[in-house]
Structures are given as C-alpha cells and as structure tokens.
Design a protein around this motif. Structure first.
Motif, PDB file in Angstrom:
ATOM      1  N   GLY A  30       0.850  -1.188   0.000  1.00 29.19           N
ATOM      2  CA  GLY A  30       0.000   0.000   0.000  1.00 29.19           C
ATOM      3  C   GLY A  30       0.888   1.241   0.000  1.00 29.19           C
ATOM      4  N   ALA A  35       6.078   5.897   0.717  1.00 30.16           N
ATOM      5  CA  ALA A  35       6.149   7.123   1.528  1.00 30.16           C
ATOM      6  C   ALA A  35       7.576   7.683   1.560  1.00 30.16           C
ATOM      7  N   GLU A  36       8.554   6.784   1.689  1.00 30.32           N
ATOM      8  CA  GLU A  36       9.946   7.274   1.762  1.00 30.32           C
ATOM      9  C   GLU A  36      10.473   7.753   0.411  1.00 30.32           C
ATOM     10  N   THR A  41       0.863   9.326   1.683  1.00 28.76           N
ATOM     11  CA  THR A  41      -0.108   8.249   1.904  1.00 28.76           C
ATOM     12  C   THR A  41      -1.514   8.856   1.905  1.00 28.76           C
ATOM     13  N   ASN A 110      -1.078   0.483  -4.978  1.00 27.69           N
ATOM     14  CA  ASN A 110      -0.512   1.758  -5.411  1.00 27.69           C
ATOM     15  C   ASN A 110      -0.685   1.954  -6.906  1.00 27.69           C
ATOM     16  N   THR A 196       0.364  -0.843   4.300  1.00 29.07           N
ATOM     17  CA  THR A 196      -1.063  -0.596   4.040  1.00 29.07           C
ATOM     18  C   THR A 196      -1.831  -0.566   5.354  1.00 29.07           C
ATOM     19  N   LEU A 225       4.902   1.066   9.568  1.00 26.71           N
ATOM     20  CA  LEU A 225       5.391   1.977  10.610  1.00 26.71           C
ATOM     21  C   LEU A 225       4.710   1.685  11.931  1.00 26.71           C
ATOM     22  N   GLY A 240       8.462  -0.425  11.577  1.00 29.88           N
ATOM     23  CA  GLY A 240       9.492   0.557  11.269  1.00 29.88           C
ATOM     24  C   GLY A 240       9.331   0.926   9.807  1.00 29.88           C
ATOM     25  N   PRO A 241      10.106   1.890   9.310  1.00 28.48           N
ATOM     26  CA  PRO A 241       9.980   2.269   7.892  1.00 28.48           C
ATOM     27  C   PRO A 241      10.369   1.102   6.980  1.00 28.48           C
ATOM     28  N   SER A 242       9.520   0.801   6.001  1.00 22.81           N
ATOM     29  CA  SER A 242       9.803  -0.360   5.138  1.00 22.81           C
ATOM     30  C   SER A 242      11.079  -0.162   4.323  1.00 22.81           C
TER      31      SER A 242
HETATM   32  P1  OAD Z   1      -3.128   4.350   3.701  1.00 29.05           P
HETATM   33  O1  OAD Z   1      -2.770   5.783   3.574  1.00 29.05           O
HETATM   34  O2  OAD Z   1      -4.492   4.009   4.173  1.00 29.05           O
HETATM   35  O3  OAD Z   1      -2.103   3.635   4.685  1.00 29.05           O
HETATM   36  C1  OAD Z   1      -0.734   3.800   4.565  1.00 29.05           C
HETATM   37  C2  OAD Z   1      -0.068   2.874   5.548  1.00 29.05           C
HETATM   38  O4  OAD Z   1       1.326   2.985   5.366  1.00 29.05           O
HETATM   39  C3  OAD Z   1      -0.341   3.186   7.004  1.00 29.05           C
HETATM   40  O5  OAD Z   1      -0.692   1.982   7.675  1.00 29.05           O
HETATM   41  C4  OAD Z   1       0.973   3.749   7.540  1.00 29.05           C
HETATM   42  O6  OAD Z   1       1.207   3.398   8.887  1.00 29.05           O
HETATM   43  C5  OAD Z   1       1.955   3.034   6.634  1.00 29.05           C
HETATM   44  N1  OAD Z   1       3.240   3.731   6.426  1.00 29.05           N
HETATM   45  C6  OAD Z   1       3.462   5.052   6.275  1.00 29.05           C
HETATM   46  N2  OAD Z   1       4.775   5.285   6.046  1.00 29.05           N
HETATM   47  C7  OAD Z   1       5.393   4.067   6.070  1.00 29.05           C
HETATM   48  C8  OAD Z   1       6.728   3.626   5.888  1.00 29.05           C
HETATM   49  N3  OAD Z   1       7.738   4.482   5.654  1.00 29.05           N
HETATM   50  N4  OAD Z   1       6.999   2.303   5.981  1.00 29.05           N
HETATM   51  C9  OAD Z   1       6.006   1.422   6.228  1.00 29.05           C
HETATM   52  N5  OAD Z   1       4.721   1.776   6.386  1.00 29.05           N
HETATM   53  C10 OAD Z   1       4.404   3.072   6.304  1.00 29.05           C
HETATM   54  O7  OAD Z   1      -2.810   3.673   2.287  1.00 29.05           O
HETATM   55  P2  OAD Z   1      -3.342   2.300   1.665  1.00 29.05           P
HETATM   56  O8  OAD Z   1      -3.489   1.258   2.706  1.00 29.05           O
HETATM   57  O9  OAD Z   1      -2.491   2.016   0.499  1.00 29.05           O
HETATM   58  O10 OAD Z   1      -7.312   3.440  -3.165  1.00 29.05           O
HETATM   59  O11 OAD Z   1      -4.761   2.728   1.156  1.00 29.05           O
HETATM   60  C11 OAD Z   1      -5.528   1.807   0.437  1.00 29.05           C
HETATM   61  C12 OAD Z   1      -6.302   2.493  -0.656  1.00 29.05           C
HETATM   62  O12 OAD Z   1      -7.009   3.576  -0.094  1.00 29.05           O
HETATM   63  C13 OAD Z   1      -5.469   3.159  -1.718  1.00 29.05           C
HETATM   64  O13 OAD Z   1      -5.022   2.249  -2.712  1.00 29.05           O
HETATM   65  C14 OAD Z   1      -6.421   4.136  -2.301  1.00 29.05           C
HETATM   66  C15 OAD Z   1      -7.167   4.588  -1.075  1.00 29.05           C
HETATM   67  O14 OAD Z   1      -8.508   4.666  -1.222  1.00 29.05           O
HETATM   68  C16 OAD Z   1      -7.605   3.984  -4.358  1.00 29.05           C
HETATM   69  O15 OAD Z   1      -7.102   4.996  -4.788  1.00 29.05           O
HETATM   70  C17 OAD Z   1      -8.618   3.197  -5.106  1.00 29.05           C
END
Ligand code: OAD
Length: 254
Positions: A30, A35-36, A41, A110, A196, A225, A240-242
């Motif tokens: 996701g 993000a990095e 997000t 993504n 995600t 994270l 942690g950061p992926s």
């Molecule tokens: P979200 O914005 O809902 O979630 C992002 C996730 O990434 C969160 O759980 C954060 O904790 C995590 N995160 C942030 N930075 C990070 C890092 N450096 N390393 C690891 N994890 C990190 O995004 P999605 O789950 O992708 O759909 O959202 C799902 C869908 O919602 C998207 O595909 C989009 C949206 O509606 C559409 O556009 C159809």
C-alpha cells in the motif's frame, strides 16, 4: 505478567527463517511502501487527500460533478510521481522476486508504478495506474506516461472524455488483475503485507484469503510503521519504515 518489549531484531530473524524455507511468496503493498520516496499516503489525520474530500476526487459521482477538479487532482499526483524514485523498500522487493522467481507475486494498491520502475516484474495493480487513461465512451485504455494532461482531456479516437484508469470508491476492481492477485494469495506460503492500513476492501481481503489458502495457510508478515487493521492477522510484525526493514530482511536472507 508485563508484556514483552517489542524486539524488531527478533521479529526480523523469525521472518527470515520463515522465508528461507518458503518457495511461494506473495506481497501486498500500500501507500506506505512509497512514503519514503515522497509520495503522500492517503489516510492523514484530517481525513483529506491532499486537501480534497475523497468523495470529490475518488468517486464516479465526484468525476461527473466536476471532471476538471478531478483531472487537476490527478495531474498533480502524476507530476509528483514523475519527480520521485523507488526507495530501498521497493528495491528489496525486487531482490525477493529474484530469489523466488515464478514463485513470487506482488499485488499493489498503489497507482504510482514505482514497483515496476524499481524492476519488479510480476505486479498486479489492483487499483489501476496513474499512467493510464480510459475513455468514458469507447473504453480505450492508453499509457500516457506521467505528464500533465490538462483539465479535461479528450480521447483522440472518439472525442469522448478521458478519465484516469484508476479504481475509485464504489467501483469494481479490474477482474483479471484481481483474480491473479487472489490466486497468488491463495497459493502462497508467506504473505508479506507492506505499508497498508488494510482498511480498503476487497484489497485487504487478500490477507484472510492467504491465511485460509492451501493447507496449512500462509504465514503473514506485516511490515508497517505502526500497528494496523491487519495486525491481529499477522504472525510476525516488522514495525518501522519499510525502506529500512525490508533491506534488512533481504540481507538476513543472503
Ligand atoms: P493508507 O494511507 O491508508 O495507509 C498507509 C499505511 O502505510 C499506514 O498503515 C501507515 O502506517 C503506513 N506507512 C506510512 N509510512 C510508512 C513507511 N515508511 N513504511 C512502512 N509503512 C508506512 O494507504 P493504503 O493502505 O495504500 O485506493 O490505502 C488503500 C487504498 O485507499 C489506496 O489504494 C487508495 C485509497 O482509497 C484507491 O485509490 C482506489
């Protein structure tokens, strides 16, 4: 009894052990994996996507109401993505694909194309792609790269209005892509869930699908994270950061 303090090194070692004996590995990513790289997000605390309400920019109704606004929004995202690069998390997933070959698949929510840019080959984009447009009349899909397409682009073939080839809320996922992602989840021994929030369905359904998959079901490794809606379904958690945890995991597998 007090809870054990979280030990990332121990979780990485457990994850590496499981992966060492696996032959079929599927990854669900996701927005967090990008993000990095500098791609924002979705779920910020204000509930807005870069200042816009989700209903305005990510639903068919929003597009019908104000297509210019929707195109401005996606042009902004296209330009943002054209200026960023895959990060070490994306590259670590390429290394995993190199290790497992045809036993590897990556399903991503993504639309930024950074997995492919990093070199991932078997990628199922279950929410579409920012690079592609789809005509609302003739349905023709085209790869237009990541340029700004203006406020109301028109199909060169039939003159219909173009829309981003992205899955919006209340829309079905592209059937073939989704079926491939489901098969990869059903057949894997390990599901790696990266970056995600796991709150958007049916994509998040890939987690229980993998757990119930071919006997005895997949081991789920969450890489995020923070704890998420997927955490209770995860056997191992790499918090942690992926862009840091995934390269460490790959290093342990060498
Ligand atoms: P979200 O914005 O809902 O979630 C992002 C996730 O990434 C969160 O759980 C954060 O904790 C995590 N995160 C942030 N930075 C990070 C890092 N450096 N390393 C690891 N994890 C990190 O995004 P999605 O789950 O992708 O759909 O959202 C799902 C869908 O919602 C998207 O595909 C989009 C949206 O509606 C559409 O556009 C159809």
């Amino acid at each position: 009894m007090p809870a054990q303090p979280y030990d990332l090194d121990a979780e990485l070692a457990r994850a590496a052990e499981v992966l060492r004996s696996a032959h079929r590995v599927t990854v669900l990513t996701g927005a967090g994996v990008s993000a990095e790289s500098g791609v924002p997000t979705f779920r910020a605390s204000d509930g807005l996507w870069e200042g816009h309400r989700i209903e305005d920019v990510a639903t068919p109704t929003g597009f019908r109401k104000d297509p210019e606004l929707v195109w401005r929004f996606y042009n902004g995202r296209r330009v943002n993505v054209s200026q960023v690069q895959p990060n070490p998390g994306h590259h670590a997933l390429v290394a995993l694909e190199d290790r497992y070959g045809s036993g590897f698949a990556l399903a991503t929510q993504n639309v930024d194309g950074l997995h492919q840019q990093a070199g991932s080959k078997t990628v199922f984009e279950v929410h579409g792609s920012l690079r592609r447009t789809r005509c609302t009349d003739c349905e023709r899909v085209e790869d237009r790269g990541l340029t700004d397409l203006g406020n109301r682009p028109i199909c060169a073939h039939c003159g219909g209005f173009l829309r981003p080839d992205i899955v919006w809320f209340h829309e079905p996922l592209p059937e073939d892509t989704w079926m491939s992602a489901m098969r990869a989840a059903q057949g894997c021994e390990v599901l790696l869930v990266v970056g995600t929030s796991a709150v958007v369905y049916p994509a998040a359904e890939l987690i229980p699908i993998a757990r119930r998959g071919k006997s005895p079901g997949a081991t789920v490794i969450e890489c995020n994270l923070d704890r998420t809606a997927a955490t209770t379904q995860a056997d191992i958690g790499l918090y942690g950061p992926s862009g840091e945890t995934l390269p460490r995991l790959v290093e342990l597998l060498r």
